[in-house]
Design a protein around this motif. Structure first.
Motif, PDB file in Angstrom:
ATOM      1  N   VAL A   1      49.292  32.587  30.042  1.00  0.00           N
ATOM      2  CA  VAL A   1      47.833  32.582  30.097  1.00  0.00           C
ATOM      3  C   VAL A   1      47.319  31.146  30.187  1.00  0.00           C
ATOM      4  N   GLY A   2      47.981  30.228  29.478  1.00  0.00           N
ATOM      5  CA  GLY A   2      47.600  28.823  29.566  1.00  0.00           C
ATOM      6  C   GLY A   2      47.775  28.300  30.975  1.00  0.00           C
ATOM      7  N   GLY A   3      48.887  28.691  31.628  1.00  0.00           N
ATOM      8  CA  GLY A   3      49.108  28.299  33.004  1.00  0.00           C
ATOM      9  C   GLY A   3      48.054  28.892  33.929  1.00  0.00           C
ATOM     10  N   ASP A   4      47.620  30.102  33.628  1.00  0.00           N
ATOM     11  CA  ASP A   4      46.565  30.736  34.431  1.00  0.00           C
ATOM     12  C   ASP A   4      45.269  29.937  34.356  1.00  0.00           C
ATOM     13  N   VAL A   5      44.958  29.422  33.166  1.00  0.00           N
ATOM     14  CA  VAL A   5      43.734  28.637  33.002  1.00  0.00           C
ATOM     15  C   VAL A   5      43.808  27.359  33.838  1.00  0.00           C
ATOM     16  N   VAL A   6      44.967  26.697  33.799  1.00  0.00           N
ATOM     17  CA  VAL A   6      45.157  25.492  34.616  1.00  0.00           C
ATOM     18  C   VAL A   6      45.001  25.830  36.097  1.00  0.00           C
ATOM     19  N   ARG A   7      45.623  26.924  36.505  1.00  0.00           N
ATOM     20  CA  ARG A   7      45.585  27.345  37.907  1.00  0.00           C
ATOM     21  C   ARG A   7      44.147  27.600  38.363  1.00  0.00           C
ATOM     22  N   MET A   8      43.392  28.318  37.545  1.00  0.00           N
ATOM     23  CA  MET A   8      42.009  28.607  37.926  1.00  0.00           C
ATOM     24  C   MET A   8      41.177  27.329  37.962  1.00  0.00           C
ATOM     25  N   GLY A   9      41.398  26.441  36.991  1.00  0.00           N
ATOM     26  CA  GLY A   9      40.638  25.202  36.957  1.00  0.00           C
ATOM     27  C   GLY A   9      40.852  24.369  38.217  1.00  0.00           C
ATOM     28  N   MET A  10      42.098  24.322  38.696  1.00  0.00           N
ATOM     29  CA  MET A  10      42.375  23.566  39.906  1.00  0.00           C
ATOM     30  C   MET A  10      41.858  24.283  41.157  1.00  0.00           C
ATOM     31  N   ALA A  11      41.924  25.626  41.148  1.00  0.00           N
ATOM     32  CA  ALA A  11      41.473  26.378  42.321  1.00  0.00           C
ATOM     33  C   ALA A  11      39.967  26.291  42.511  1.00  0.00           C
ATOM     34  N   LEU A  12      39.231  25.996  41.445  1.00  0.00           N
ATOM     35  CA  LEU A  12      37.775  25.894  41.564  1.00  0.00           C
ATOM     36  C   LEU A  12      37.360  24.798  42.536  1.00  0.00           C
ATOM     37  N   ARG A  13      38.274  23.851  42.776  1.00  0.00           N
ATOM     38  CA  ARG A  13      37.947  22.749  43.690  1.00  0.00           C
ATOM     39  C   ARG A  13      37.830  23.214  45.134  1.00  0.00           C
ATOM     40  N   THR A  14      38.491  24.331  45.473  1.00  0.00           N
ATOM     41  CA  THR A  14      38.477  24.782  46.869  1.00  0.00           C
ATOM     42  C   THR A  14      37.966  26.206  47.037  1.00  0.00           C
ATOM     43  N   ALA A  15      37.820  26.948  45.932  1.00  0.00           N
ATOM     44  CA  ALA A  15      37.351  28.338  46.059  1.00  0.00           C
ATOM     45  C   ALA A  15      35.859  28.362  46.365  1.00  0.00           C
ATOM     46  N   ARG A  16      35.438  29.392  47.100  1.00  0.00           N
ATOM     47  CA  ARG A  16      34.029  29.514  47.441  1.00  0.00           C
ATOM     48  C   ARG A  16      33.240  30.204  46.325  1.00  0.00           C
ATOM     49  N   SER A  17      33.914  31.031  45.543  1.00  0.00           N
ATOM     50  CA  SER A  17      33.218  31.773  44.497  1.00  0.00           C
ATOM     51  C   SER A  17      33.965  31.659  43.178  1.00  0.00           C
ATOM     52  N   ARG A  18      33.296  31.087  42.175  1.00  0.00           N
ATOM     53  CA  ARG A  18      33.899  30.978  40.850  1.00  0.00           C
ATOM     54  C   ARG A  18      34.114  32.370  40.241  1.00  0.00           C
ATOM     55  N   THR A  19      33.109  33.234  40.391  1.00  0.00           N
ATOM     56  CA  THR A  19      33.206  34.566  39.799  1.00  0.00           C
ATOM     57  C   THR A  19      34.358  35.351  40.417  1.00  0.00           C
ATOM     58  N   GLY A  20      34.452  35.299  41.749  1.00  0.00           N
ATOM     59  CA  GLY A  20      35.543  36.009  42.404  1.00  0.00           C
ATOM     60  C   GLY A  20      36.901  35.489  41.978  1.00  0.00           C
ATOM     61  N   LEU A  21      36.987  34.171  41.784  1.00  0.00           N
ATOM     62  CA  LEU A  21      38.257  33.576  41.372  1.00  0.00           C
ATOM     63  C   LEU A  21      38.670  34.058  39.985  1.00  0.00           C
ATOM     64  N   VAL A  22      37.717  34.068  39.062  1.00  0.00           N
ATOM     65  CA  VAL A  22      38.029  34.467  37.692  1.00  0.00           C
ATOM     66  C   VAL A  22      38.389  35.951  37.624  1.00  0.00           C
ATOM     67  N   LEU A  23      37.561  36.791  38.236  1.00  0.00           N
ATOM     68  CA  LEU A  23      37.818  38.227  38.183  1.00  0.00           C
ATOM     69  C   LEU A  23      39.128  38.567  38.898  1.00  0.00           C
ATOM     70  N   GLY A  24      39.344  37.940  40.060  1.00  0.00           N
ATOM     71  CA  GLY A  24      40.574  38.205  40.791  1.00  0.00           C
ATOM     72  C   GLY A  24      41.806  37.767  40.022  1.00  0.00           C
ATOM     73  N   SER A  25      41.703  36.660  39.292  1.00  0.00           N
ATOM     74  CA  SER A  25      42.848  36.182  38.516  1.00  0.00           C
ATOM     75  C   SER A  25      43.179  37.144  37.375  1.00  0.00           C
ATOM     76  N   VAL A  26      42.152  37.747  36.795  1.00  0.00           N
ATOM     77  CA  VAL A  26      42.402  38.742  35.746  1.00  0.00           C
ATOM     78  C   VAL A  26      43.140  39.945  36.332  1.00  0.00           C
ATOM     79  N   VAL A  27      42.656  40.412  37.486  1.00  0.00           N
ATOM     80  CA  VAL A  27      43.318  41.547  38.145  1.00  0.00           C
ATOM     81  C   VAL A  27      44.750  41.180  38.522  1.00  0.00           C
ATOM     82  N   ASP A  28      44.957  39.960  38.996  1.00  0.00           N
ATOM     83  CA  ASP A  28      46.294  39.512  39.393  1.00  0.00           C
ATOM     84  C   ASP A  28      47.252  39.556  38.208  1.00  0.00           C
ATOM     85  N   ARG A  29      46.785  39.110  37.041  1.00  0.00           N
ATOM     86  CA  ARG A  29      47.667  39.132  35.871  1.00  0.00           C
ATOM     87  C   ARG A  29      47.992  40.562  35.445  1.00  0.00           C
TER      88      ARG A  29
END
Length: 332
Positions: A102-130
């Motif tokens: 889960v800690g690695g997931d947080v790092v991954r999402m934090g870095m992906a925010l630099r290029t993702a178009r939607s923060r909400t989609g990134l967070v929700l999608g990452s939850v579904v992915d896990r």
């Protein structure tokens, strides 16, 4: 200062406690099992095997990158592949120091925010992915559980089949509970805790083909990691069928998710020794294979961090605009 700001971290979450937990577990294993056998099994692996295993580990995670991108883009994250790859490998690096995946997931999402178009989609999608990862791991274990009794004596076979039956009933009951869950009627405190999962479920269920594809990719990744461990085991003297590994390895991996040791080190090896015991595998060899794979994970995490750092050079850290999730799923 808010309550969240003044809230103290539980003692058991402190890194020193987790590292001490891993050290204690390893010392216990070395005391209980013949240390000489563990060392001999590890020495039986030539260096080139480790190098091939590390390269394979990083290569297999390309499937994980593609899977994660499929899911987050299905709910509108708009994440490009290069950004996903860089963030994903940073996540592998973060797993080495943070309490769990889960800690690695947080790092991954934090870095992906630099290029993702939607923060909400990134967070929700990452939850579904896990969640898909957990279901995929459980599915691989279920396949192994169905096949493994053929390698057991009658008494152990009855015990294992009983455990499988209990787990199957529990899984069916859990799925039925989620499917018919009257979310709106739950107490507010429970709704607040379940809200992220519920929102992720609602966002993803509109793109079933993407979820099915991601689930198949998740199962493929987990199965290939099992094959890698099976090959390491063969090199170190564990001559059991692959389907036994399909049963043992996922369960040992799940046991390592308990945040009592650093990255599950020690717990995974102990669980692997216990789960292999009914199949006649010596505990020392089972632990040695687990430690060999820990080396692969740690080296892979370090190299993953290096890959992510190299990928980040020259992009200038350009961050696209972060928007709200689109109601229409993005192309995946």
């Amino acid at each position: 200062m808010s309550d969240a700001g003044t809230r103290r971290r539980p003692v058991w979450k402190h890194p020193a406690v987790r590292i001490a937990g891993s050290a204690a577990m390893l010392l216990l294993l070395f005391q209980v099992l013949p240390f000489g056998d563990i060392r001999a099994a590890l020495r039986s692996l030539p260096v080139w095997v480790f190098l091939v295993a590390i390269a394979s580990y990083l290569g297999l995670h390309l499937i994980g990158i593609a899977k994660w991108r499929v899911v987050v883009n299905a709910v509108g994250a708009g994440l490009p592949f290069a950004g996903a790859a860089r963030a994903y490998y940073w996540g592998l690096f973060g797993n080495m120091f943070l309490p769990s995946i889960v800690g690695g997931d947080v790092v991954r999402m934090g870095m992906a925010l630099r290029t993702a178009r939607s923060r909400t989609g990134l967070v929700l999608g990452s939850v579904v992915d896990r969640v898909l990862d957990i279901v995929g791991l459980a599915s691989v274990a279920a396949i192994g559980a169905v096949l493994s009794p053929r390698a057991l004596d009658p008494q152990s076979r009855r015990i294992l089949l009983g455990v499988i039956a209990v787990c199957a009933v529990g899984a069916i009951g859990g799925l039925a509970l989620v499917w018919f869950l009257p979310f709106g009627r739950l107490p507010f405190k429970i709704r607040r805790k379940l809200a992220p999962l519920w929102q992720a479920f609602r966002a993803a269920r509109g793109n079933v083909p993407a979820l099915v594809l991601a689930f198949l990719m998740s199962m493929s990744l987990q199965a290939l990691l099992v094959v890698m461990n099976w090959l390491l085991g063969l090199r170190m003297g564990i001559d059991v069928p692959l389907y036994v590994w399909l049963f043992v390895w996922p369960l040992a991996k799940v046991s390592g998710l308990a945040p009592v040791t650093q990255g599950g080190i020690g717990v995974r090896e102990a669980a692997q020794a216990l789960l292999f015991a009914p199949f006649g595998v010596p505990g020392a060899t089972a632990v040695a294979v687990g430690l060999a794979f820990e080396v692969v994970i740690l080296a892979g995490g370090l190299l993953g961090g290096a890959i992510a750092w190299i990928m980040g050079r020259g992009d200038g850290g350009v961050r696209r605009g972060v928007t709200r999730a689109s109601p229409t799923a993005q192309r995946w």
